[in-house]
Design an enzyme around this catalytic site. Structure first.
Site: not given
Ligand code: UDP
Length: 327
Positions: A31, A50, A91, A140, A188, A282-283
């Protein structure tokens, strides 16, 4: 089993790592601590590294000799991915390809992967089954879907066995209140509402109340993090080289943003100040799982099915750790 866990110091990763440790597995947690916390894992298991550092990744994995990999490390904020797509492609896609290359070279053929219900976009109906079309609305969601497709190609080409676990909304904290959710910055809903209950924030902004749902706010399926951990462990034991598993992880029940706020008021006994705001880019209006495939494929179903119980565990964690892991 010897299990290599990327992102194992993060929210879901640390809960899975703990369950696996308690079950007697040997762990190596890799991590970079960009979002994870030292305090969430056993120091002896942690390697700070990484996935972009292929040399270190290869060395660490070949020294440890894993039989399976659990891959949690990723950038995970939908809104941020819309603004910084390349960060997400690097990533979540490029770095995961690094991981696959090392796995292939060491002949590790079992992978449990954190996927997401954001792969579906706007599903044609509710609840969502795994065979519904996948048209993610955000970078995402796209990065996670791309990787599922890459895994399927690797499965055919060199026998990778993988389980793509499409989480709905991970929430709650460990039952013994030792680890929980700690994102900085927090985006969140449940932790934000609890921060209002703790007096750390003045109010929660509701992102849109003009959705086509009964109270106008978005509906999500909140799934307890200990139930997610249980599903990961089952997936690991079910996997064989070449096998392809795609499973939704949700309770099967949806709750609106307003319901989450009402239940939090009940659990905490505090008044939650609310401000109405515009929709967040994006929701999707409504997302909840059909969990029957998880039962069929993994013998899994959520044990914590009541929103009040989920928020209760989160509340205990936030109350006892108001500054999270405070590193
Ligand atoms: N949400 C909100 N206010 C906030 C954070 C979230 O109204 O400050 C809403 C968000 O629009 C979504 C739901 O709460 O409908 C859950 O959002 P969260 O970011 O927790 O998870 P996501 O569904 O994006 O994975």
């Amino acid at each position: 089993m010897r299990i290599f866990i990327t992102g194992g110091a993060g929210y879901v990763g640390s809960h899975c790592a703990r369950l696996l440790r308690e079950s007697g597995h040997e762990l190596c947690i890799y991590d970079n601590l960009s979002a994870g916390h030292r305090g969430a894992v056993e120091a002896s298991e942690l390697v700070v590294g990484d996935l972009a550092d292929v040399k270190k990744l290869h060395q660490t994995m070949s020294d440890f000799g894993p039989e399976a990999v659990m891959h949690f490390a990723a950038s995970t904020a939908v809104g941020e991915s819309v603004k910084e797509p390349l960060l997400y492609y690097r990533n979540n896609v490029v770095n995961t390809v690094n991981l696959l290359e090392v796995m292939k070279s060491l002949e590790v053929k079992k992978l449990v992967f954190s996927s997401t219900c954001a792969t579906y976009g706007v599903p044609p109906k509710m609840p969502i089954t795994e065979d519904m079309p996948t048209h993610p609305l955000s970078p995402y969601g796209r990065t996670k879907l791309i990787m599922e497709q890459v895994y399927a190609d690797c499965s055919r080409a060199w026998g990778l066995g993988f389980a793509a676990l499409r989480y709905f909304n991970a929430s709650g904290a460990s039952f013994d209140v030792t680890i929980g959710e700690d994102h900085k910055p927090e985006t969140h809903l449940i932790p934000i509402v609890l921060q209002v209950a703790l007096g750390q924030r003045e109010q929660v902004e509701i992102f849109g109340d003009d959705y086509p749902t009964p109270d106008g706010t978005c509906i999500r399926d909140y799934i307890h993090v200990e139930d997610l951990a249980d599903a990961h462990q089952r997936a690991l034991l079910t996997l064989t080289p070449g096998k392809q598993i795609i499973v939704n992880l949700g309770t099967g029940s949806g709750h609106s943003v307003k319901e989450v706020i009402d239940v939090t008021e009940k659990v905490t006994g505090k008044k939650i100040n609310v401000k109405m705001g515009p929709r967040r880019e994006g929701d999707t209006p409504s997302l909840y799982a059909d969990p029957t495939n998880g039962q069929k494929v993994l013998g899994w179903q959520a044990k914590v099915t009541n929103l009040e119980d989920i928020i209760q565990t989160a509340w205990e964690w936030h109350r006892e750790h108001p500054n999270g892991f405070a590193e």
